[in-house]
Scaffold this motif. Structure first.
Motif, short mmCIF file in Angstrom:
data_model
loop_
_atom_site.label_atom_id
_atom_site.label_comp_id
_atom_site.label_asym_id
_atom_site.label_seq_id
_atom_site.Cartn_x
_atom_site.Cartn_y
_atom_site.Cartn_z
N LEU A 126 37.33 39.95 38.65
CA LEU A 126 36.10 40.22 39.41
C LEU A 126 36.23 41.55 40.16
N HIS A 127 37.41 41.81 40.71
CA HIS A 127 37.66 43.08 41.40
C HIS A 127 37.45 44.26 40.47
N HIS A 128 37.96 44.18 39.26
CA HIS A 128 37.79 45.28 38.31
C HIS A 128 36.35 45.38 37.82
N ARG A 129 35.73 44.25 37.61
CA ARG A 129 34.37 44.26 37.10
C ARG A 129 33.41 44.91 38.09
N TYR A 130 33.59 44.61 39.37
CA TYR A 130 32.66 45.11 40.41
C TYR A 130 33.44 45.83 41.51
N SER A 131 34.33 46.70 41.10
CA SER A 131 35.23 47.36 42.04
C SER A 131 34.49 48.07 43.17
N ASP A 132 34.89 47.73 44.41
CA ASP A 132 34.41 48.41 45.62
C ASP A 132 32.91 48.25 45.83
N THR A 133 32.42 47.07 45.52
CA THR A 133 31.05 46.68 45.84
C THR A 133 31.11 45.33 46.55
N ASP A 134 29.96 44.80 46.93
CA ASP A 134 29.95 43.50 47.60
C ASP A 134 30.40 42.36 46.69
N ALA A 135 30.47 42.61 45.39
CA ALA A 135 30.97 41.59 44.46
C ALA A 135 32.48 41.68 44.27
N ASP A 136 33.12 42.64 44.91
CA ASP A 136 34.57 42.80 44.88
C ASP A 136 35.16 42.00 46.03
N PRO A 137 36.07 41.05 45.77
CA PRO A 137 36.63 40.24 46.86
C PRO A 137 37.21 41.07 47.99
#
Length: 384
Positions: A126-137
């Protein structure tokens, strides 16, 4: 471009799904306030205080040298389980492993105490998929403290919960060893991460039980966690972006040195499926050497790596100009640091503008450049 905004916690999954489907971009809503989970915050505070006590014993009780060496061995064994096992093998599938090597790496990952491999992989994908957005843990756009440890003290952002359900975990769900570790994780953790590390110095080194607990468990566990967390924090904030200036992660010599090769983070996010997680495999990259050793003795195979042409094209197409060979003097001069201007300085940082980190709903690649997010919602991947 405007990032997706959402004030307060969303309890309505349907409403959240509608927002995600209809939104063009996912970014960081700075007005959102995370709710503190006080039991986690107090727990980490107590553990850090016990860690400091343990470090004090290391400094003052020289007769505990054997226990210190035992602790260091356990600390880096656990780190290897995370970096080589949970990260490069199970998350990014950058190489394949025999069942024997899988069991070995799962045991080492359990020592680290960073949750089961299944949950670790889900969060990291999930971190890689949405890195540094609100979807990043552990969204680094919310500051150093949040992406280092604060995210573990707060309730997850609704995007992390909902989009985490959509991360494809079918490969791990089909792996009996992974699911066994997930089911019995806390029993296994108690045995290999607490009981054995604390008992051995007491029985074999005549260590006092309190000293063994403070040094071989508390100090080892917290120091190891902070080494891992620096990849989420420092390696996303202080360094250069020679491979892709649009990605928040940076190249950090400092983090790479202390983590045995996990700080070449701009490269890693540009080529997440490369087993080296770096362009130069021998440059502060012990973990790549370990993988090649496993390959040499027949336990690892099908190692994936980016070709020189692919790397060169990426540097010229999207790098920030600071690459040590293909960069330019203007970009290289735009680097500052507190103290000596050297890449090993933790504050070594490019003054060039950092990216906005606003992504399309499908997110970023996980395994290869043509990778796309699966559309089916896979339930049961979110930990309580």
């Amino acid at each position: 471009m405007t990032a997706v905004s959402e004030n307060g916690n969303l309890n309505n999954t349907t409403k959240l799904n509608s927002l995600l489907i209809n939104s063009k971009y996912i970014g960081t809503d700075y007005s959102y306030k995370h709710e503190i989970v006080w039991k986690n915050a107090i727990g980490y505070l107590i553990l850090h205080l016990l860690c400091l006590w343990g470090v004090g014993l290391i400094v003052t009780e020289l007769e505990g040298l054997k226990s210190c060496l035992w602790t260091i061995l356990h600390m880096y064994a656990g780190s290897t389980g995370v970096t080589v096992g949970a990260h490069r093998l199970f998350t990014h599938k950058s190489f394949k492993a025999t069942p024997l090597l899988k069991v070995f790496l799962l045991c080492l990952q359990t020592i680290a105490g960073q949750n089961s491999t299944f949950i670790w992989v889900r969060d990291h994908r999930l971190h890689h998929r949405y890195s540094d957005t609100d979807a990043d843990p552990h969204n680094s756009k919310r500051g150093f403290f949040f992406c280092h440890i604060g995210w573990l003290m707060m309730k997850k952002h609704p995007y992390v919960i909902e989009l985490g359900r959509r991360i494809d975990m079918s490969d791990l769900q089909a792996d009996k060893m992974i699911m066994f570790q997930k089911k019995y994780y806390y029993y296994l953790y108690f045995m290999v991460a607490f009981l054995i590390p604390v008992f051995v110095p007491i029985y074999f080194f005549n260590e006092h039980w309190l000293s063994s607990f403070l040094v071989c468990y508390c100090a080892r566990y917290i120091l190891q966690l902070n080494l891992t967390w620096l990849v989420n924090s420092a390696a996303h904030m202080y360094g250069t972006r020679p491979y892709d200036r649009k990605l928040q992660p940076v190249e950090s010599w400092f983090v790479s040195c202390i983590s045995l090769g996990e700080g070449w983070h701009n490269y890693h996010h540009a080529f997440p499926w490369d087993y080296k997680a770096a362009e130069e495999s021998m440059h502060f990259n012990c973990n790549a050497t370990i993988i090649r050793f496993f390959e040499r003795i027949g336990l690892a195979y099908d190692l994936k790596t980016a070709s020189p042409d692919m790397i060169r094209n990426r540097i010229l197409r999207s790098g920030d100009g600071t690459h040590y060979v293909l960069g330019n003097d203007k970009a290289k001069s735009a680097v500052s640091a507190i103290g000596p201007l050297h890449p090993l300085n933790p504050t070594y940082n490019s003054t060039l503008k950092s990216p906005d980190a606003i992504l399309k709903p499908e997110g970023l690649p996980l395994f290869h450049e043509n990778d796309v997010l699966i559309s089916d919602v896979i339930r049961g991947n979110i930990a309580e």
